[in-house]
Design a protein around this motif. Structure first.
Motif, short mmCIF file in Angstrom:
data_model
loop_
_atom_site.label_atom_id
_atom_site.label_comp_id
_atom_site.label_asym_id
_atom_site.label_seq_id
_atom_site.Cartn_x
_atom_site.Cartn_y
_atom_site.Cartn_z
N ASN A 48 0.86 -1.18 0.00
CA ASN A 48 0.00 0.00 0.00
C ASN A 48 0.90 1.24 0.00
N HIS A 49 1.26 1.70 -1.18
CA HIS A 49 2.18 2.82 -1.30
C HIS A 49 1.55 4.12 -0.82
N TYR A 50 0.23 4.21 -0.82
CA TYR A 50 -0.45 5.38 -0.28
C TYR A 50 -0.19 5.48 1.22
N ALA A 51 -0.45 4.41 1.96
CA ALA A 51 -0.22 4.42 3.40
C ALA A 51 1.26 4.64 3.70
N LYS A 52 2.12 4.04 2.92
CA LYS A 52 3.56 4.22 3.09
C LYS A 52 3.92 5.69 2.99
N ALA A 53 3.39 6.38 1.99
CA ALA A 53 3.69 7.80 1.80
C ALA A 53 3.16 8.65 2.94
#
Length: 401
Positions: A356-361
Motif C-alpha cells: 500500500n504505497h499510499y499508506a507508506k507515503a
C-alpha cells in the motif's frame, strides 16, 4: 493496557455511513475504534460538558489567511445529529437550516488574526477545515425520519465539495476523556496537527517540512497509484480510487494468492488480547484455532484496502482482532515475511514492491511516523491518535503546505 486495535468498534464499518450520503447512523461513525473506548450513549457521556474543552485553532498554513479558513464541528451527541455554533454551544441539525441553495451554512469563522479559541462540548464527530471556499453540508432526513447531514466526500467527483480544498480530524469527547486522531483513511489534502494537553502533553499528525509535497510525489511515482493524485488538491485513498475506476481491482491479487499458498503448508499465528490464534488454509479458508475458531475467505483487493468484506472485523473480541491484524499485514505486506503476527517493527513495513504505497507515503510524511492510512493502521500503535482521560485543552494546527 489493551492494544488499540483490539478495542472498540470497527472503524471501516462505521465510515461506510459517511460516503457522501446522508448519515443514517450517529456521526460517531467517523471515529476510530479506540476513540469509542469511553462511556456509551445513554450514560454519563450523554450529559452536557461543564464548561466544555478549550479548543484552539491555529492557522500556520502559510498559504491562506484566517479569513479564507472555514471551520465546521459536526457530529452527534446521544444519538442526535448536532453541530457546534461559533459560541461553543450545541445545536441540532435541522432541515430548516438549508438555505436557498439547498445547503446549510454551519461555518465558523476564524479570528481576524492570530489564534481562534472555541469551546468543545461533549460529543463525537469531526472538525472540518475548508480553505478558500466553504463546504456544502446538506441537511436531509435519514432512514429513521430524523434530521442528518450529508458529509463531504472528496473522493467522489460528483460531490458538491469535490473542488473545495478541505480535510478533517476526528474525535470523541466525553466523561471518559478526549480521544482524537488525524486521518488519511479516505484522502489526504490539508496538513493538520493535533496537540492534546491534560495528564500528558501529546502531539500527532504534524507533517515534516515539505511532507505534503513529498507525499503527493511519492504516490505519483508508483504507476498504479499515480491516478489517485487529484492535481494539487488531494490524494485519494486507493480503496476509493478502486471504486472510482482509478485503481486496479486486482492489485493485491498476487500477494493474496501467495499468502494463501504459503499458509496452506505452514502455520500463521496471530497474537491478540484474547490469546494466540494458530491458522492454516483449509478448504480455501484461512482457519484459526485458539480461544475460538475463526476463519476467513480469500479476500479481494478491495477487502484489503477497506479492511472489510472477507476481512470484516465484528466487535466480538475474537474474529475482529484477528481480522484487524490480517488487514494490517496485507496493507503493510508483512504476512509473508513473518509467520507470527502482528509485525510491530515499522522498519519491516512496506518493504515489497507490491504494497500500500499510499499508506507508506502518509507515514513517511509525518514527523512521528504515525498516520491513519487505512482502517486498522492502529495495529502496533502506528496511527496518528492520542487520548487523555483528564484533558485540559486541544489545539488543532493547520501546518505549512
Amino acid at each position: 493496557m489493551t492494544a488499540r486495535h483490539q478495542r472498540g468498534l470497527s472503524r471501516r464499518k462505521l465510515l461506510a455511513a459517511l460516503g457522501g450520503a446522508a448519515v443514517a447512523v450517529p456521526a460517531v461513525a467517523a471515529l476510530a475504534p479506540h476513540a469509542l473506548a469511553g462511556p456509551a450513549a445513554g450514560d454519563d457521556a450523554a450529559e452536557p460538558a461543564a464548561g466544555g474543552l478549550p479548543l484552539t485553532i491555529v492557522n500556520a498554513s502559510g498559504s491562506f489567511d484566517n479569513a479564507s479558513v472555514h471551520l465546521y464541528i459536526v457530529g452527534n451527541q446521544d444519538g442526535r445529529q448536532v453541530r457546534v455554533t461559533p459560541d461553543g454551544t450545541l445545536a441540532p441539525v435541522a432541515l430548516a437550516d438549508n438555505g436557498a441553495d439547498g445547503f446549510t451554512d454551519y461555518a465558523i469563522s476564524l479570528s481576524g488574526s492570530g489564534e481562534t479559541r472555541l469551546s468543545l462540548p461533549y460529543m463525537s464527530g469531526r472538525v472540518y477545515v475548508a480553505l478558500g471556499r466553504k463546504l456544502k453540508f446538506r441537511a436531509v432526513t435519514d432512514g429513521n425520519g430524523d434530521a442528518a447531514l450529508q458529509y463531504p466526500a472528496g473522493w467522489v467527483a460528483s460531490d458538491p465539495n469535490y473542488a473545495v480544498l478541505h480535510d478533517c480530524c476526528e474525535f470523541t469527547y466525553n466523561s471518559a476523556g478526549m480521544f482524537c486522531n488525524t486521518t488519511m483513511v479516505d484522502m489526504f489534502s490539508v496538513p493538520l496537527g493535533i496537540r492534546l494537553t491534560g495528564a500528558k502533553d501529546q502531539t500527532t499528525g504534524t507533517l515534516r517540512d515539505g511532507g505534503r509535497a513529498a507525499a503527493f510525489t511519492a504516490v505519483r511515482q508508483v504507476e498504479e497509484f499515480a491516478p489517485l493524485v487529484v492535481d494539487d488538491t488531494r490524494v485519494l485513498a486507493p480503496g476509493h480510487g478502486l471504486d472510482a475506476g482509478l485503481f486496479p481491482a486486482d492489485y493485491f491479487a498476487p500477494y493474496i494468492d501467495e499468502v494463501w499458498s504459503t499458509y496452506t503448508g505452514r502455520d500463521l499465528t496471530v497474537a491478540t488480547d484474547a490469546g494466540t490464534f494458530t491458522g492454516r488454509v483449509r478448504g480455501g479458508r484461512l482457519t484459526f484455532d485458539g480461544p475460538a475458531q475463526v476463519s476467513f475467505a480469500k479476500p479481494s483487493t478491495r477487502d484489503v484496502l477497506f479492511c472489510d468484506g472477507g476481512l470484516a472485523a465484528p466487535n466480538d473480541g475474537t474474529t475482529g482482532p484477528v481480522a484487524a491484524v490480517l488487514g494490517a499485514g496485507f496493507n503493510r505486506s508483512t504476512l509473508l515475511g513473518a509467520s507470527a503476527q502482528p509485525t510491530t517493527d515499522a522498519s519491516a513495513f512496506y518493504r515489497t514492491a507490491l504494497t500500500n504505497h499510499y499508506a507508506k507515503a502518509m507515514h513517511a510524511a509525518t514527523e512521528d511516523g504515525r498516520a491513519y492510512g487505512f482502517a486498522f493502521d492502529d495495529v502496533a500503535d502506528l496511527a496518528s491518535y492520542v487520548q487523555d482521560t483528564a484533558p485540559t485543552g486541544i489545539r488543532l494546527t493547520l501546518t505549512p503546505f
